[in-house]
Structure formats: C-alpha cells, structure tokens
Design a protein around this motif. Structure first.
Motif: not given
Length: 625
Positions: A215-229, A444-453, A197-199
């Motif tokens: 680049g906005v990093r969205l994990p698999h769980d974000a889309w699964s959550y959105m589908a169900y919600a 659904g919130v992102m993991q973060g911006y890619h390469n931009l801590p 889910s965190d991949q």
C-alpha cells in the motif's frame, strides 16, 4: 518568486479544494461524459455531467459517508472498473476527509480481502454483484468493513447472514447524504476546509511483479502538486476533450483526474477496453493517455489488415510505415535544431502521398481530432513511436511510479523526443546514482508503504530521495531516457549485460503478430525468448494461409507459424549486437493475461511468474547446452 515563475507555489492543501474551486468557477461547463448502453444492438447513448451536477453528486456521497460514521483519514475502498461513478465516489471520499483505497476489479477474493484488511477500510464502494460477492465470501476476515455500497442499484441486494444495513446502493448513499446535508448544510465545505496537506488521501496498492501488493501512502498535497505541475506544462486546456479508459485503481489514471480538475477540460469516461476502437470516432477526443500495448495493438492490427488485403496493399503499407518512421525522426531532429518540424522536399512529397493512402485513415480511426497521446506505465518501442509521429499521431512518452504519484517526466508538446520520457515536471528534482539508478524528490513522492517501515526504508531516504529502481540517463538539456528496470537487467554467462525490455520493444516493432515477449538469458550462454501471439492478428493470417478452422493453440503449434515468426526473429537479430541476439524461441500455447497472474492490471509482464509457469519451455531451449 511569482506563481508564473514557480507554478507549483501557493497551491491549496488538497485536490478537494480544487474541486470546489472548479465547481464555483465553471458550474455550467461540461465536466464528464459517460456511456449508457442502449437497449438491443444500437450504439451507446452518451450523457454528461456539468461541474455543478458533479458537485451535487460529490457532496451527496461525501455527506452520505459522514452519515455512515466515516471520519477523517479512515479508509473507504473502491473496487470498480473505470466509470464516472468511480470518479465521483473518489472525490466524495476525499471531500468527506477520508482516504481512498483502490482495488482493481480483476483482483481475486483473497487479495481483495488482504487489501481491505491491511488498509482497515471501513466502507467498500463496489461496482456490482461480482465485487460484492468477493467480500461477502471473506466477510469473517474483515471485521472493520462496516458497509458495502454497490454502484449498480439492482445488485445491492442483501443476502442471508448479512448484518442489517451492511449492503446499500450508491443512490441510497446519496439519498442519505442529501438528508444529512439538509441538517448540516455546511458539513462538506467544513470538511474540505479542515483538510491538511500531509493528511492521507490515497492508498494505492501496487499490483507488483512479485509478492504481496504494498500500500503506497499518498497525501493530499501529492495530488494538489500534480494538478498544478501538469497544468504548468500546457499539455491541455479547457477546450480539450480527453478520452479516459485507464484503470483508475492505477496511479496513471488517478493523476489524470487531478489534472482535469485544475485544467477544466472534458473527460469522456469508459473503462471497457473492447470499446476503445468503437468509441474514438464517437467521442472525437483531442488527447488520450494509454499504455504502450494499446499503440502496439493498433499498429499490429493495421499491419495485419494490410497484409491480409494482399500483396499491393501490404507493400504500400510497408512503404508508408518506413516513410512515417523516417519523417518522424527527421522532423523531430529538425525541430530540435531549428524549432520547426520540417523535412527535405523529397521526403515531404513521399509523406504527402503516404498521408492520403494510409495516415489519414489511421487518424480518422482515432477520431480525427487527436492532438496528442500520452504514453506511460512501460516503455514504448521507438520504432512504433516514430511510426505514429510520422503519421501525425504524436505520442508523448512520460514516466513515473505509483510511489511518486505517476507523473515525474513527460515530453513537452511540440518538442517531444521519441525514445525519451521527456523533462522533469516543475518542482521535481532528479539525480542519477553511480550505478545508473534514477532518484527523484518532489511533493509527489509517497509518505511510505503502509505498515511496512522496513520496505519504506529500502527505497526512501530520510531527506526525501526516492530510489526508483529504474536505470536511465539524462541529456544535457534534461531529457530522460530509461534503459531498463534495475532488477530486470541481467548478465549472460559470458559477462555481457542485457536490457531485456529494449530487445523486447524492438521485436514488437518488427513483428505485427506479437502480443507479449519475454527475453531470457541470465547466467546463460545465449539469449532466448518466450513469445505470445496476438490472437486476432495471427488467426487472420492463419485463415489466409490454409490454417482456417484450426484453434489458436493449433495455429501456434503449426510449423508454418513457427517459420513465420522465425523470419521476424532473424529480422530482429540483424539489428542487434551479437550477444543480444535471440538464438532460440518458443511460441506460447496462449496469450499472457491478467486473469492467470502473468500481467499486472497495467499490462506489465510479471517476469518471475511467466518464467515459472513456462519453465519447461525455457529448459527445452537450453537442454544439452
């Protein structure tokens, strides 16, 4: 707590799991429709995929990527307009365990190369020769890009200097995948079963209104959550036909794909914006998602057409439009109080007459079966929303950001309230900060911006609260109203705060000829505006007013046009507070567009870009003040 009580619990780790479940559950049901242009000038031929056929194609693409050496969480980019191959490629990428990098087809070669390099994409799935040419031009900057897969088979042509096997067609990739599946029949199912889910599932680069895209990093769980919600709020069911034209490189389009798999309805896919009006009566959709600009164009087009038809018809339209707005407001208020969408007898009688004369024709133009439209990405003018509400085309405004997987709030069906973005989806927490900023927290919130801590830390707190940058307020029963972007609010030199998008939205509701408008006034002693006119509408007016044969720029520069628009500015001002009024304006010599970098691909204004490009016009308005 049961799943019925908490509909987002017990969801699978990824939307790829949901895709396999959907194929198994309804293999022979239609999943997608897509147009095939006919030879000559005839109408397009619409064809379809069943879920089984879509599954076979997705498996072939997934296995083909595996055969190319793509492994878990490696990036595969898609640079294409909205089409069914985009969708099947995306699910193929996810099912292979890789992550999709999205690239708008309108992105120039330099920025495309930046996105591909920053994401370290291994493979690019490109729509056609034009997208291939962008990366070929910049190949020296893309050492990690091992292959380009071209959707249009005739465009998948190697050029001198290309590494062997660097270019192949999507059909060739699928053929490789089918051969790979013969040797490894369970490879795709095993890949999906291994997904966490965190991949990382998706890297969506914000087009942004300033600076380099992030680049906005969205994990698999974000889309699964959105589908169900989204399924839980009953916006659609498996009998619906959705018309999808939104750019799939944008998070708004992408989230619709996740919901579609969970719900199991039909999607008619065609990203050609110039075909929307032609397609709607053919597809006859029951719902559609769009950005406000589409509804504005429809409204302005109908108004301009009525005005061109002459005095009587235009008076009928203006009367009907006013009745629609009044009916929309009254019926929504009555629904809030009684649970029934009713209106007083006199208003109902007028509404019935207006329906026969005007509204029924408008609904027919939408295909005749439209149950609801979803509007997002930017604010919809309430006046336009009430007009469509009264005309029987119900626009459910929603709200979200790329960083929160698009859907955070949406209006709930019959209980929708124009001027708000509705209620929070199940599983989303919201709070309003002291300065009015909206903060959200959800799966659904992102993991973060890619390469931009550092950039991530600016907006995402350690406990998961995301700072949206939008200002808003919540009603007691949970409806959210957005008042403006935090960074767009400005203060005049007199100390008065102005929410420019609110004023801009009101102007779009009163002026049928406007395309884009930018209100200016930060640090100034009055507000001004840059106004771009909608070419078809204003040229139609010009032909009726002795300006026929002139170019768009000549029409816009004519004093008669300025007087026309000044009348609408004065109409706008009559409904504003004194400090909000537009004292001066300038008409732009052309409309704003994506190609010149003034609009994002989701048609949002890039304010700093517009202010810089037309700075001389702004300074003209404030000279000697």
């Amino acid at each position: 707590m049961s799943e019925k009580q908490n509909p987002i619990e017990n969801r699978p780790p990824s939307v790829a799991h949901l895709f396999l479940d959907r194929v198994a559950a309804t293999p022979d049901k239609e999943a997608y429709r897509y147009p095939v242009p006919s030879a000559g000038d005839g109408p397009d031929d619409w064809r379809g995929y069943t879920w089984r056929e879509a599954g076979e194609r997705v498996f072939a693409i997934a296995a083909g990527l595996m055969d190319l050496g793509v492994s878990a969480e490696e990036r595969v980019a898609i640079a294409s307009g909205t089409r069914v191959d985009w969708i099947l490629s995306d699910f193929g990428i996810l099912s292979a365990g890789a992550a999709t990098t999205t690239v708008y087809p309108t992105t120039n070669a330099e920025e495309t190369a930046y996105i591909l390099a920053d994401s370290a994409s291994q493979v690019l799935i490109a729509e056609d020769a034009a997208q291939l040419a962008k990366v070929r031009e910049r190949r020296a900057e893309l050492p990690e890009l091992k292959h380009v897969v071209v959707m249009e088979a005739e465009d998948a042509v190697a050029a001198e200097g290309d590494p062997e096997g660097w270019v192949l067609s999507l059909s060739e990739l699928a053929e490789r995948g089918n051969a790979y599946l013969e040797k490894h029949p369970d490879c795709v199912k095993e890949s999906v079963a291994a997904l966490r889910s965190d991949q990382l599932a998706t890297l969506i680069y914000t087009s942004g209104t300033t600076g380099r895209p992030k680049g906005v990093r969205l994990p698999h769980d974000a889309w699964s959550y959105m589908a169900y919600a989204i399924e839980a709020i009953d916006l659609s069911d498996d009998t619906d036909v959705q018309y999808l034209w939104l750019p799939l490189a944008h998070v708004f389009g992408k989230v619709l794909l996740a919901a579609h798999i969970k719900v199991g309805d039909v999607i008619a896919v065609d990203g050609r914006v110039d075909k929307i009006i032609e397609n709607l009566p053919v597809v006859k959709p029951t719902y559609m998602a769009a950005v406000p600009r589409i509804f504005e164009k429809v409204y302005n087009g109908v108004a301009a057409k009525a005005k061109a038809a002459g005095g009587a018809k235009y008076k009928i339209f203006l009367w009907a439009a006013e009745i629609a707005r009044e009916y929309g407001k009254v019926s929504q208020e009555n629904y809030r109080r009684t649970g029934k969408r009713t209106a007083p007898f006199g208003l109902r009688t007028k509404h019935a007459i207006a329906d026969k004369l005007v509204y029924s024709k408008l609904r027919d133009a939408f295909g005749g079966r439209m149950r609801a439209c979803i509007s997002g990405s930017a604010a919809l003018s309430p006046d336009i929303g009430f007009f469509f509400s009264g005309a029987g085309i119900h626009i459910l405004e929603g709200y979200g950001l790329t960083e929160s997987s698009a859907a955070n709030f949406v209006n709930p069906g019959e209980a929708y309230r124009t001027g708000t973005v509705g209620k929070a989806l199940p599983g989303l927490e919201v709070r309003i900060a002291e300065d009015g900023e909206i903060l959200v927290r959800s799966p659904g919130v992102m993991q973060g911006y890619h390469n931009l801590p550092e950039k991530t830390a600016e907006v995402l707190e350690e406990d998961g609260w995301f700072h949206t940058g939008d200002i808003g307020e919540l009603s007691e029963d949970g409806y959210l109203r957005i008042t403006d972007r935090k960074k767009d609010l400005f203060k005049t030199s007199g100390g008065k705060y102005i929410a420019p998008t609110e004023v801009e939205g009101q102007f779009k509701a009163v002026c049928p000829y406007v395309s884009n408008v930018l209100v200016i006034g930060a640090g100034r002693n009055f507000c001004s505006a840059l106004i771009a006119l909608d070419e078809p509408s204003i040229m139609g007016w010009a032909a009726e007013n002795n300006l026929g044969g002139k170019s768009y720029e000549e029409v816009v520069g004519d004093e008669r046009t300025r007087e026309l628009i000044d009348g609408y500015v004065q109409q706008l001002n009559s409904g504003l507070q004194r400090w909000q009024t537009i004292k001066k304006f300038r008409l732009l010599p052309r409309d704003l567009d994506i190609e010149n970098g003034e609009l994002t691909p989701s048609l949002k204004l890039k304010r700093p870009v517009v202010e810089k490009k037309f700075g001389h016009l702004i300074e003209e308005m404030y000279e000697g003040v």
